[in-house]
Structure formats: structure tokens, C-alpha cells
Write a protein that holds these residues in place. Structure first.
Motif, short mmCIF file in Angstrom:
data_model
loop_
_atom_site.label_atom_id
_atom_site.label_comp_id
_atom_site.label_asym_id
_atom_site.label_seq_id
_atom_site.Cartn_x
_atom_site.Cartn_y
_atom_site.Cartn_z
N VAL A 79 0.85 -1.19 0.00
CA VAL A 79 0.00 0.00 0.00
C VAL A 79 0.89 1.25 0.00
O VAL A 79 1.78 1.38 0.83
CB VAL A 79 -0.94 0.02 1.22
CG1 VAL A 79 -1.68 1.36 1.30
CG2 VAL A 79 -1.95 -1.12 1.12
N SER A 80 0.60 2.11 -0.95
CA SER A 80 1.33 3.38 -1.05
C SER A 80 0.32 4.53 -0.99
O SER A 80 -0.69 4.51 -1.71
CB SER A 80 2.12 3.44 -2.36
OG SER A 80 2.72 4.71 -2.53
N ILE A 81 0.59 5.52 -0.13
CA ILE A 81 -0.27 6.70 -0.01
C ILE A 81 0.52 7.92 -0.46
O ILE A 81 1.65 8.16 0.00
CB ILE A 81 -0.75 6.88 1.44
CG1 ILE A 81 -1.63 5.69 1.86
CG2 ILE A 81 -1.54 8.20 1.59
CD1 ILE A 81 -2.18 5.80 3.26
N GLY A 82 -0.06 8.69 -1.38
CA GLY A 82 0.62 9.87 -1.89
C GLY A 82 -0.36 10.95 -2.28
O GLY A 82 -1.53 10.95 -1.87
N GLY A 83 0.08 11.88 -3.13
CA GLY A 83 -0.78 12.98 -3.54
C GLY A 83 -1.90 12.54 -4.44
O GLY A 83 -1.73 11.67 -5.30
N GLY A 84 -3.07 13.11 -4.27
CA GLY A 84 -4.24 12.75 -5.05
C GLY A 84 -5.40 12.38 -4.15
O GLY A 84 -5.33 12.51 -2.93
N ASN A 85 -6.47 11.86 -4.74
CA ASN A 85 -7.63 11.51 -3.91
C ASN A 85 -8.40 10.29 -4.44
O ASN A 85 -9.58 10.14 -4.17
CB ASN A 85 -8.57 12.72 -3.80
CG ASN A 85 -9.06 13.18 -5.16
OD1 ASN A 85 -8.73 12.57 -6.18
ND2 ASN A 85 -9.83 14.24 -5.17
N LYS A 86 -7.74 9.41 -5.19
CA LYS A 86 -8.41 8.23 -5.71
C LYS A 86 -7.81 6.95 -5.13
O LYS A 86 -6.65 6.93 -4.71
CB LYS A 86 -8.31 8.19 -7.24
CG LYS A 86 -9.19 9.24 -7.93
CD LYS A 86 -9.20 9.00 -9.43
CE LYS A 86 -10.14 9.98 -10.13
NZ LYS A 86 -10.20 9.75 -11.58
N TYR A 87 -8.63 5.90 -5.12
CA TYR A 87 -8.17 4.60 -4.65
C TYR A 87 -7.97 3.69 -5.86
O TYR A 87 -8.78 3.66 -6.78
CB TYR A 87 -9.20 3.94 -3.72
CG TYR A 87 -9.60 4.77 -2.52
CD1 TYR A 87 -8.69 5.66 -1.93
CD2 TYR A 87 -10.86 4.66 -1.96
CE1 TYR A 87 -9.05 6.41 -0.83
CE2 TYR A 87 -11.24 5.41 -0.86
CZ TYR A 87 -10.33 6.28 -0.29
OH TYR A 87 -10.69 7.03 0.79
N HIS A 88 -6.88 2.90 -5.85
CA HIS A 88 -6.59 1.98 -6.95
C HIS A 88 -6.16 0.63 -6.35
O HIS A 88 -5.28 0.59 -5.49
CB HIS A 88 -5.48 2.51 -7.85
CG HIS A 88 -5.75 3.86 -8.42
ND1 HIS A 88 -6.50 4.06 -9.56
CD2 HIS A 88 -5.37 5.10 -8.00
CE1 HIS A 88 -6.57 5.35 -9.83
NE2 HIS A 88 -5.90 6.01 -8.89
N ILE A 89 -6.78 -0.45 -6.84
CA ILE A 89 -6.34 -1.80 -6.46
C ILE A 89 -5.88 -2.51 -7.72
O ILE A 89 -6.64 -2.64 -8.69
CB ILE A 89 -7.47 -2.61 -5.79
CG1 ILE A 89 -7.95 -1.92 -4.51
CG2 ILE A 89 -7.00 -4.02 -5.46
CD1 ILE A 89 -9.03 -2.69 -3.77
N VAL A 90 -4.64 -3.00 -7.73
CA VAL A 90 -4.07 -3.71 -8.87
C VAL A 90 -3.54 -5.06 -8.40
O VAL A 90 -3.42 -5.32 -7.20
CB VAL A 90 -2.95 -2.89 -9.54
CG1 VAL A 90 -3.50 -1.60 -10.12
CG2 VAL A 90 -1.83 -2.58 -8.56
N GLY A 91 -3.23 -5.92 -9.36
CA GLY A 91 -2.72 -7.26 -9.02
C GLY A 91 -3.75 -8.34 -9.26
O GLY A 91 -3.83 -9.31 -8.52
N LEU A 92 -4.59 -8.17 -10.31
CA LEU A 92 -5.63 -9.11 -10.70
C LEU A 92 -6.63 -9.41 -9.57
O LEU A 92 -6.85 -10.57 -9.19
CB LEU A 92 -5.02 -10.43 -11.19
CG LEU A 92 -4.34 -10.39 -12.56
CD1 LEU A 92 -3.81 -11.77 -12.94
CD2 LEU A 92 -5.29 -9.89 -13.63
N PRO A 93 -7.25 -8.36 -8.98
CA PRO A 93 -8.28 -8.60 -7.96
C PRO A 93 -9.62 -8.93 -8.60
O PRO A 93 -9.93 -8.47 -9.70
CB PRO A 93 -8.35 -7.26 -7.23
CG PRO A 93 -8.03 -6.25 -8.29
CD PRO A 93 -7.03 -6.92 -9.21
N ASP A 94 -10.45 -9.73 -7.94
CA ASP A 94 -11.80 -9.97 -8.44
C ASP A 94 -12.73 -8.90 -7.89
O ASP A 94 -12.31 -7.98 -7.17
CB ASP A 94 -12.27 -11.38 -8.09
CG ASP A 94 -12.57 -11.55 -6.60
OD1 ASP A 94 -12.19 -10.67 -5.81
OD2 ASP A 94 -13.20 -12.57 -6.24
#
Length: 512
Positions: A22-37
Motif C-alpha cells: 500500500v502506497s499513499i501519496g498525492g491525489g484523492n483516488k483509490y486503486h487496487i491492482v494485481g488481478l483482484p476480483d
């Protein structure tokens, strides 16, 4: 800030460690990667609510979540807890010093509570093998996971408990399960017993032979003759599970989510009885997210198919390969998983559509050819894999009303165990053969030798009763088991005669 926590993915009956970054930085959106269902993609809504109702703060910044390795598809809601802890750690609300020591899994409720997960046992085994100090998971799964030694298991109820544990403000007490004590105290604790069965001595004898040699068996008889009742009691006379078999069986049921919160280790042989409307996928396993089917849930136990001709033919045919190979391979475009499927098949059927063909008192009302047509619903190759065909007749009133004590399951089981011990010695150098029913045709020739009188008897039986050629090997296997029950080194004429008696469906005269 970048933080890593660790979870696990279950493939078949084994698990693989998954790193949640998990990386938190500038912006305001959430992203999940790594082939999640979809269940994982939806997790951020649950996580946000759980964090807020636990009195913590959900970061209003750009959050990138990666589930590594990224080329393996991740499925299910059990990643909620490790993702939540990683988000809180990346935002400075959870200390990071001890995160790498623990594997974390759990589904979050909106109020911060934890729901049970599937596959806690294989995940626990993987956590120990990967060198983790402990495994944090929902309390409902803690006893199941705690049968793995050399690993601290912490069962928790809420997200707040986990946060306080890593921050050092609350200690968690490991769940302790004495695996061997649990196993030996509960082994063979069956509710049913063969002493409940009145009469039916010939059927009990056939079931004892089936249990002693691991033979598949079919019961043919009219409605109400006791076929289902007898089949339910078969596991009570099988040899007790050893600790390895118990762990293997528990692992399968853990993956399928069939264990309740009080269970830690399965000590009884499984007994599965699916309805005849079952699909082929539900029977053998599979689906878009592969899960064990009924034949794998019956591993090391009994699969009972009541009213066999009523099952769809395609459903029955998919069992042919597992009956031979003792395992199921489920192949998909991205993965292939194996499930063990070493089970005893016990089937039952009416002799005809009306149920009264060959009945001693009632007359069959089926039209001509109906019996043969009904039997033909079961294919020859499948019937070829069933060693014993046993006709069940109704119990007479004087037997049913008798108060005389009948033989208990424990007594029969002792004879079965002694017969299996002889087979253990016979097959001690083989890794894939454990009992007589598993012998190959070449092994039958070398192990099931009979004298000239025996050959004459089988020849006469095949000619007089119209037995098929495929019945020959089955007769020899069953007669070898009957000899083992009597601790006889050689197969005698009476052993052969009894084995021939158990080939009802091979007789030309049986269908009329």
C-alpha cells in the motif's frame, strides 16, 4: 509512505503467500491492482466504513494497493483485514515494526467486526512454512488454524483489536489446540451404529467386505428396505482416520468452508450424500473460482448416491476418471488445481421404475423391457467400477420386532482393521495401492491366485449365470478380501462362491 502486509491465496488445497503493498501519496483516488476480483474491488467500501466505525481515520489521499505476485488472480473478501491494516500503517496510525512477522486474513463488516474465511488450515500451514511468527485471523476460524504447531494463532473479533495489538496497547492470547489429544479423544465418535439394524445379516456382511477391501458397492432393493440406513452406517466400520488423513480431510473441508467455529480437526470419516439433481461441476468440483466438489469432500470417506439411475448420465460419467485416479484435476485458462478424491462409492437403486422387480411378495407392474431400460441408465464402464452388487430384501416383522442384541459397529470394525493390516503388509512397497480394490489387472494375476478347482468354479458360474467377462477380476479382488477377513493366505472355494454371489447385475437372468 509504502507499507507491506502479508496474506495468502488458496489454490486447490494448498496456499500461496500474497504480499499486500500500500502506497499513499498525492491525489484523492483509490486503486487496487494485481488481478483482484470484484469482491476485492468492493473491499474499499467495507474497509472505509470499518475504519471509521472503529474510531480511526480513513486517509483522503491517493491510495494504491498492489497484490503481489501480480500475475495470479486474487479472489474473495478475506483480504479486507490485511489491506485495512496496511492503509492504517501507511497513514501512520499503526506501528510497522512487527507487520512482517505476521500473516493476516479476514473479511471486515461495516462495523469493524470480522467474518470467517475459507481455507484457514492450508493458509496456516503456508504461514508456518514461510517462516511467519504468527497468523491473525477471525476468531471463528482460530481453532481450525491452531491445529498447525510451531505457529502462534491469534483469533480476533474486530479490526480495533488488531490495531491495538500492533500498536502495543493490547496483547492477544494465542489459541492453543492439542491436535493429538483432540484427535484421539474424538475419533470414531459416530451417532449411528450397526447394532441399530435389525436383520439384514447378508447386507451387513457385504458392507463389511466392502469396508475391508475398499470396494465400491451398489445396493438394489425395493423402497423402504433399508438401503439408505445401511449406507449411513458404513463409515462406522471403516478403519479410523489416522492423523495424516484427518489433516488432509480437514484441509479440503476448510477450503470449501464446511467447518464450523467449534471444529478444529475432523476425526470422523466424511459421509456425503448429494441429491440426484446435482450438476457435474458440483459433484467433481470446479466453477469460475474452482472449489472442491462432493467427491473431494468425501475424500477418505464415503460418497453415497441414492437412486443412482435418477442421476443425469453426464454427471455419473464424470466420476469414471476420479474413481480410477483417486484425484480430480480442474483446468482453467490461467490455472490448474488438483483435489484428492479417494473415496468409497456406495450407490443404491430400485430394481425397476415401480420398485418391486424380484420382490418376494409384491408384483412388479412395469411393462416389458422396463427393467432393462431402467438399468441401462447406468453405463457399463461405471458399473464396471463397482465390485459388489447386493440385493436388499425387506426385513420380516419377527426380525424387526426382535429385542435380541445385534453386533455393534466396533466389533465389525476390529475385523476390518485386521484385514486392512494384512493389505498394508501386502502393498507396503507401493505408494499408490493401499487396499485390494485398487489392484491393477496384473496385480490381480499375481496376488489373487486360485487353484484348478477355483478356476472350474468361476468358469461354471460364468457359463451358468451368464456373468460378463468384466466380472472376473472383480470376483478375484472380492474373494481376496474375504480371505483376508478370515486371515487365510489362499483363496478358497467358499471365498470364491461368496464373491460370485455379489455380482447380481452381471447375471443375464436378473432383468428377467
Amino acid at each position: 509512505m509504502l507499507v507491506k502486509t502479508f496474506g495468502s491465496a488458496v489454490f486447490g488445497v494448498n496456499a500461496l503467500t500474497i504480499t499486500i503493498e500500500v502506497s499513499i501519496g498525492g491525489g484523492n483516488k483509490y486503486h487496487i491492482v494485481g488481478l483482484p476480483d470484484n469482491a476485492i474491488k468492493e473491499s474499499l467500501k467495507r474497509i472505509e466504513s470499518a475504519i471509521q466505525t472503529s474510531g480511526l481515520r480513513m486517509p483522503r489521499q491517493k491510495i494504491v494497493i498492489n497484490l503481489a505476485p501480480a500475475d495470479i488472480r486474487k479472489e474473495g473478501s478475506s483480504y479486507d483485514l490485511p489491506i485495512a491494516i496496511a492503509i492504517l500503517a501507511a497513514s501512520g496510525q499503526v506501528e510497522t515494526a512487527a507487520l512482517s512477522k505476521y500473516l493476516i486474513m479476514g473479511e471486515l463488516s461495516l462495523d469493524g467486526g470480522l467474518q470467517s474465511i475459507r481455507g484457514a488450515l492450508p493458509i496456516s500451514i503456508q504461514a508456518r512454512n514461510a517462516g511467519f511468527a504468527g497468523f491473525i485471523l477471525p476468531e471463528d476460524n482460530s481453532r481450525e488454524a491452531a491445529i498447525v504447531n510451531e505457529l502462534d494463532i491469534f483469533g480476533v473479533k474486530t479490526l480495533k483489536e488488531v490495531v491495538d495489538f500492533f500498536n502495543g496497547t493490547q496483547a492477544l492470547k494465542p489459541v492453543i489446540v492439542d491436535t493429538r489429544n483432540e484427535f484421539y479423544n474424538n475419533v470414531n465418535s459416530y451417532e449411528q451404529d450397526f447394532s441399530d439394524v435389525k436383520g439384514q445379516q447378508n447386507i451387513k456382511r457385504a458392507l463389511e467386505i466392502a469396508a475391508a477391501g475398499g470396494h465400491n458397492l451398489i445396493l438394489i432393493g425395493p423402497p423402504g428396505a433399508g438401503k439408505t440406513m445401511l449406507a449411513k452406517r458404513l463409515p462406522t466400520i471403516l478403519p479410523p482416520l489416522n492423523l495424516h488423513e484427518a489433516l488432509e480431510t480437514t484441509k479440503i473441508h476448510s477450503v470449501a468452508g464446511k467447518l464450523n467455529a467449534k471444529e478444529s480437526l475432523m476425526t470422523e470419516r466424511p459421509y456425503r450424500s448429494p441429491h440426484h439433481t446435482i450438476s457435474d461441476v458440483a459433484l467433481v468440483g470446479g466453477g469460475s473460482n474452482p472449489q472442491p466438489g462432493e467427491i473431494s469432500l468425501a475424500h477418505n470417506g464415503v460418497l453415497f448416491l441414492d437412486e443412482l439411475p435418477e442421476f443425469k448420465r453426464a454427471v455419473l460419467e464424470v466420476m469414471r476418471q476420479p474413481l480410477e485416479d483417486r484425484q480430480v484435476n480442474i483446468s482453467r485458462s490461467r490455472l490448474s488445481v488438483d483435489y484428492p478424491a479417494s473415496f468409497m462409492l456406495i450407490a443404491s437403486m430400485n430394481p425397476c421404475p415401480c420398485g418391486f422387480h424380484n420382490h418376494p411378495e409384491k408384483e412388479c407392474t412395469c411393462p416389458g423391457g422396463a427393467v432393462q431400460k431402467y438399468l441401462s441408465k447406468i453405463s457399463g464402464p461405471l458399473l464396471d467400477r463397482i465390485d459388489l452388487h447386493v440385493e436388499v430384501t425387506p426385513v420380516k416383522f419377527n426380525e424387526l420386532s426382535s429385542t435380541e442384541a445385534t453386533e455393534k459397529s466396533a466389533v465389525i470394525r476390529e475385523r476390518v482393521i485386521k484385514a486392512r493390516a494384512l493389505q498394508d503388509i501386502r502393498f507396503k512397497d507401493l505408494t499408490t495401492i493401499h487396499y485390494n480394490a485398487q489392484m491393477s489387472p496384473n496385480m490381480v494375476k499375481s496376488i489373487c491366485k486360485i487353484n484348478e478347482a477355483g478356476k472350474t468354479l468361476i468358469k461354471a458360474a460364468m457359463e451358468k449365470l451368464g456373468l460378463s467377462a468384466r466380472a472376473y477380476d472383480r470376483i478375484l479382488k472380492v474373494s481376496r478380501t474375504i480371505a483376508d477377513l478370515e486371515n487365510s493366505e489362499e483363496i478358497k472355494l467358499e471365498h470364491l462362491a461368496e464373491a460370485i454371489h455379489y455380482r447380481s447385475l452381471d447375471r443375464d437372468s436378473w432383468t428377467g
